[in-house]
Design an enzyme around this catalytic site. Structure first.
Site, PDB file in Angstrom:
ATOM      1  N   GLU A   1       5.894 -15.142 -11.009  1.00 16.64           N
ATOM      2  CA  GLU A   1       5.468 -13.792 -10.632  1.00 16.64           C
ATOM      3  C   GLU A   1       4.954 -12.988 -11.809  1.00 16.64           C
ATOM      4  OE1 GLU A   1       8.119 -12.392  -6.812  1.00 16.64           O
ATOM      5  OE2 GLU A   1       9.111 -12.465  -8.756  1.00 16.64           O
TER       6      GLU A   1
ATOM      7  N   TRP B   1      -3.307  -2.328  -1.458  1.00 20.68           N
ATOM      8  CA  TRP B   1      -3.122  -3.761  -1.708  1.00 20.68           C
ATOM      9  C   TRP B   1      -3.960  -4.456  -0.658  1.00 20.68           C
ATOM     10  CZ3 TRP B   1      -1.320  -8.098   0.884  1.00 20.68           C
ATOM     11  CH2 TRP B   1      -1.020  -9.198   0.094  1.00 20.68           C
TER      12      TRP B   1
ATOM     13  N   CYS C   1       0.845  -1.190   0.000  1.00 21.24           N
ATOM     14  CA  CYS C   1       0.000   0.000   0.000  1.00 21.24           C
ATOM     15  C   CYS C   1       0.880   1.239   0.000  1.00 21.24           C
ATOM     16  CB  CYS C   1      -0.969   0.044   1.183  1.00 21.24           C
ATOM     17  SG  CYS C   1      -2.069  -1.375   1.316  1.00 21.24           S
TER      18      CYS C   1
ATOM     19  N   LYS D   1      10.572 -15.975 -10.597  1.00 20.56           N
ATOM     20  CA  LYS D   1      10.400 -14.886 -11.560  1.00 20.56           C
ATOM     21  C   LYS D   1       9.355 -15.254 -12.610  1.00 20.56           C
ATOM     22  CE  LYS D   1      11.732 -12.272  -9.730  1.00 20.56           C
ATOM     23  NZ  LYS D   1      12.358 -12.674  -8.529  1.00 20.56           N
TER      24      LYS D   1
ATOM     25  N   ARG E   1       3.389  -0.340  -5.041  1.00 20.81           N
ATOM     26  CA  ARG E   1       3.129  -0.827  -3.691  1.00 20.81           C
ATOM     27  C   ARG E   1       1.706  -1.341  -3.525  1.00 20.81           C
ATOM     28  NH1 ARG E   1       6.877   1.141   0.424  1.00 20.81           N
ATOM     29  NH2 ARG E   1       5.242   0.642   1.901  1.00 20.81           N
TER      30      ARG E   1
ATOM     31  N   LYS F   1       5.113  -4.498  -4.018  1.00 20.76           N
ATOM     32  CA  LYS F   1       6.484  -4.364  -3.548  1.00 20.76           C
ATOM     33  C   LYS F   1       6.503  -4.102  -2.043  1.00 20.76           C
ATOM     34  CE  LYS F   1      10.722  -4.074  -5.351  1.00 20.76           C
ATOM     35  NZ  LYS F   1      11.272  -5.151  -6.177  1.00 20.76           N
TER      36      LYS F   1
ATOM     37  N   ASN G   1      -1.564   2.002   6.294  1.00 18.49           N
ATOM     38  CA  ASN G   1      -0.843   0.801   5.863  1.00 18.49           C
ATOM     39  C   ASN G   1      -0.624  -0.061   7.096  1.00 18.49           C
ATOM     40  OD1 ASN G   1      -0.629   1.935   3.353  1.00 18.49           O
ATOM     41  ND2 ASN G   1       1.552   2.389   3.497  1.00 18.49           N
ATOM     42  N   GLY G   2      -0.691  -1.373   6.933  1.00 22.03           N
ATOM     43  CA  GLY G   2      -0.480  -2.274   8.051  1.00 22.03           C
ATOM     44  C   GLY G   2      -1.721  -3.093   8.338  1.00 22.03           C
TER      45      GLY G   2
ATOM     46  N   HIS H   1      13.591 -38.500  -8.127  1.00 19.23           N
ATOM     47  CA  HIS H   1      12.939 -38.812  -6.860  1.00 19.23           C
ATOM     48  C   HIS H   1      11.543 -38.202  -6.780  1.00 19.23           C
ATOM     49  CE1 HIS H   1      16.548 -40.671  -5.276  1.00 19.23           C
ATOM     50  NE2 HIS H   1      17.239 -39.617  -5.685  1.00 19.23           N
TER      51      HIS H   1
ATOM     52  N   GLU I   1      14.914 -19.207  -7.825  1.00 13.09           N
ATOM     53  CA  GLU I   1      14.675 -17.811  -8.173  1.00 13.09           C
ATOM     54  C   GLU I   1      14.147 -17.676  -9.601  1.00 13.09           C
ATOM     55  OE1 GLU I   1      14.599 -13.588  -8.011  1.00 13.09           O
ATOM     56  OE2 GLU I   1      14.399 -15.217  -6.560  1.00 13.09           O
TER      57      GLU I   1
END
Length: 616
Positions: free
Chosen positions: A496, A74, A2, A493, A27, A611, A100-101, A512, A489
């Site tokens: 995402e 967000w 946010c 990516k 954000r 973010k 925010n929070g 396996h 990673e």
């Protein structure tokens, strides 16, 4: 997550607020809203979706006033609706708030307020906080003043459990903007005859070069010509005025179509910046004064624990290999989200590293505090010199990567790996690495930027591979040793930004279980440089080929054997094993980027992501 922007001063607030929101859209972009105060009236506008939707509404229904607050959301509590968008008002409608929070005890507080006759219009925890502040403000029945507004905010915040970065204004106090923070960043921007509040300094870098990074439990009362900072208990709070450490153009895309591509191509420079001033040829080692540890203290370390979330966790995994191989110190990696809930038996001489690009990641900050609570020296590796992790850690290393706007981390991963290489080199030289070995490492580190440039020149080739496989329903990424974290990673990516289901695995684990997923429709990306496990990787590739699975090989330039057995190859410069994660990450970033663009995805703002995760 946010974004918050607040303004009070001599200019029309709406254009400044909207510009700040655009700079914070990475954000959160589920919804956005703005509240502006003028002539004793609050004008409130909200829209679901991107900032452009709010801008369109403001064009249709303009607002006027020289103070206001705004927010890009967000979603946490409550679905994405206009009603749940911020700002939120109290019961009277005279107080308006952005937040925010997470208010963890919002349900209990809501139930109590409902019993008292409060009526809520949204599902959010934020509206509960607005009503709670309004309740305490109305309790005495006296006229609302700036002092009473701050006191009501202080009383309300002492009742809440959770995290917050907030900005508040009230219809009857036209000259005051109030803010507070706990666990969610809030910055005060200082101007001439005007002041700002923001959750990220990037939102206000166009308008001020001086800021105060508020601390946890700070409350700030802001006027056009001044401000006052106090603490939640009621005492005065010391503060430091800092210079804004990046330029407004750092927040623009320049010649690139997306921030993600820009940040991928910035990596030669960001690696250079991560290394600058930290390589000592005279001593054949790294110089990291920010660790605040003597060589004797570093030599006494018996174990290293690295903790982070997401991409930072993968960089920490690379760090585990680096520290064990170069310094011969046992190392382990823990998810920051689990660190404080575990009761790990750790020796007294353990050294903990907390990795976070933003320096504000809620879980990583909680892990840092838990580590310090147990008496462990805890160091930070982050990108924001004014962040909470940077301030609260016992020392650390800044990445100097510059602002990272694309939600999918790219340059921050390679910078974190570079910094961890310096840490491992320093600790290795103290313990077991010779001077000649140290000098060879310095040579290889200095060669990294040019090698990355050569990989970036393969962007069109990688794009052609992405076009070939972009309609795959799933992908697998495989690597061994240093490159297993890079496989994770690479898969992250791809997930995402393209929304293709992707998974990362150690190559040797193929047989396996995950080999059951191999089909002609599921490409496998193998990280197979010419290292100590090269032959093993070739064997695993043959196993996939035998089951008609297409293979994309990431290997070393001149490696004909890899080209012969893979459907497609991306060949990168030769480098030592310990630096291969930095080089191998770059083609995987480009592969994910070009795949997402081919599929028409919004690579800078992937769905459901934002973010800087400042909530748990």
């Amino acid at each position: 997550m946010c974004g918050i922007v607040g303004y009070i001063g001599k200019q029309e607030a709406a254009p400044l607020l909207l510009d700040g929101l655009r700079r914070l859209e990475y954000r959160g972009y589920d919804s956005a809203g703005i509240a502006v105060l003028d002539a004793g009236e609050i004008s409130l506008r909200k829209r679901i979706g991107r900032i452009a939707n709010l801008a369109e509404l403001l064009h249709e229904q303009p607002v006027k006033g020289r103070m206001g607050i705004c927010h890009t959301r967000w979603a946490t509590h409550g679905s994405v609706t206009n009603e749940n968008a911020h700002p939120h008002t109290d019961q009277s409608g005279a107080l308006v708030l952005v937040h925010n929070g997470v208010i963890e005890n919002h349900s209990t507080l809501r139930e109590a307020l409902v019993r008292e006759g409060h009526r809520f219009l949204s599902e959010t925890d934020t509206e509960v906080l607005a009503h709670l502040i309004g309740k305490h403000l109305a309790a005495s029945g006296e006229p609302v003043t700036a002092r009473r507004l701050v006191d009501a905010l202080r009383t309300a915040l002492q009742q809440v459990i959770g995290t917050y970065g907030i900005a508040v204004l009230h219809r009857d106090v036209p000259g005051v903007l109030v803010g507070a923070r706990r666990g969610s960043p809030l910055v005060l921007g200082i101007g001439k005859g005007e002041h700002f509040l923001a959750s990220d300094v990037g939102a206000i870098a166009n308008y001020t070069r001086e800021v105060v990074y508020l601390k946890d439990f700070d409350l700030v009362s802001v006027q056009a010509d001044g401000f006052e900072i106090s603490t939640l208990p009621g005492g005065s709070s010391g503060y430091e005025i800092s210079a804004v450490d990046f330029k407004p153009q750092d927040m623009t895309m320049g010649e690139y179509p997306h921030f993600m591509l820009k940040e991928i191509f910035e990596q030669p420079e960001t690696i250079t910046d991560a290394l600058r001033g930290r390589l000592s040829r005279e001593e054949a080692t790294a110089k990291l004064g920010g660790l605040n540890m003597s060589n004797a203290e570093l030599r006494a370390v018996e174990r290293v624990v690295l903790t982070g979330c997401g991409t930072a966790f993968h960089a920490a995994m690379v760090g585990e290999h680096l520290i064990e191989q170069l310094a011969h110190i046992p190392a382990e990696v823990e998810f920051a989200s689990e660190f404080r809930y575990r009761n790990m038996p750790l020796p007294k001489d353990v050294l903990v590293f907390a990795l976070s690009q933003s320096g504000e990641t809620a879980d990583t900050l909680a892990a840092l505090r838990e580590s310090q609570r147990k008496g462990h020296r805890t160091l930070g590796i982050c990108n924001n010199v004014a962040s909470t992790i940077a301030r609260e850690s016992d020392g650390g290393v800044y990445m100097h990567a510059g602002p990272e706007i694309g939600v999918a981390a790219t340059k921050s991963f390679t910078s974190q790996c570079a910094v961890l290489t310096l840490v491992a080199l320093l600790m290795g030289r103290i313990r077991n690495l010779s001077s000649s070995q140290g000098l060879r490492m310095l040579d290889e580190l200095e060669a990294l930027p040019d090698k990355i440039r050569s990989i970036l020149s393969l962007s069109d080739h990688i794009r052609s591979i992405a076009l070939k496989y972009c309609h795959s329903q799933a992908m697998m990424f495989l690597g061994r040793q240093f490159n297993y974290p890079v496989a994770l990673e690479g898969a992250l990516k791809m997930k995402e930004v393209s929304y293709i289901h992707a998974s990362g695995h150690p190559s040797a684990e193929l047989k396996h279980g995950v080999i059951a997923l191999i089909t002609p429709e599921v490409p496998s990306v193998f990280l197979a440089p010419q290292d100590g496990v090269f032959e093993k990787n070739l064997s695993n590739i043959e196993e996939v080929r035998a089951r008609k699975g297409p293979v994309i090989g990431i290997g070393t330039q001149g490696c004909r054997r890899l080209e012969k057995i893979c459907d497609d190859t991306i060949l990168i410069p030769q480098c030592p094993d310990f630096l291969s994660p930095i080089l191998n990450a770059v083609p995987l970033q480009l592969l994910a980027y070009h795949t997402a663009v081919a599929l028409g995805c919004d690579v800078d703002k992937p769905r459901n992501l934002a973010k800087s995760v400042t909530v748990e």
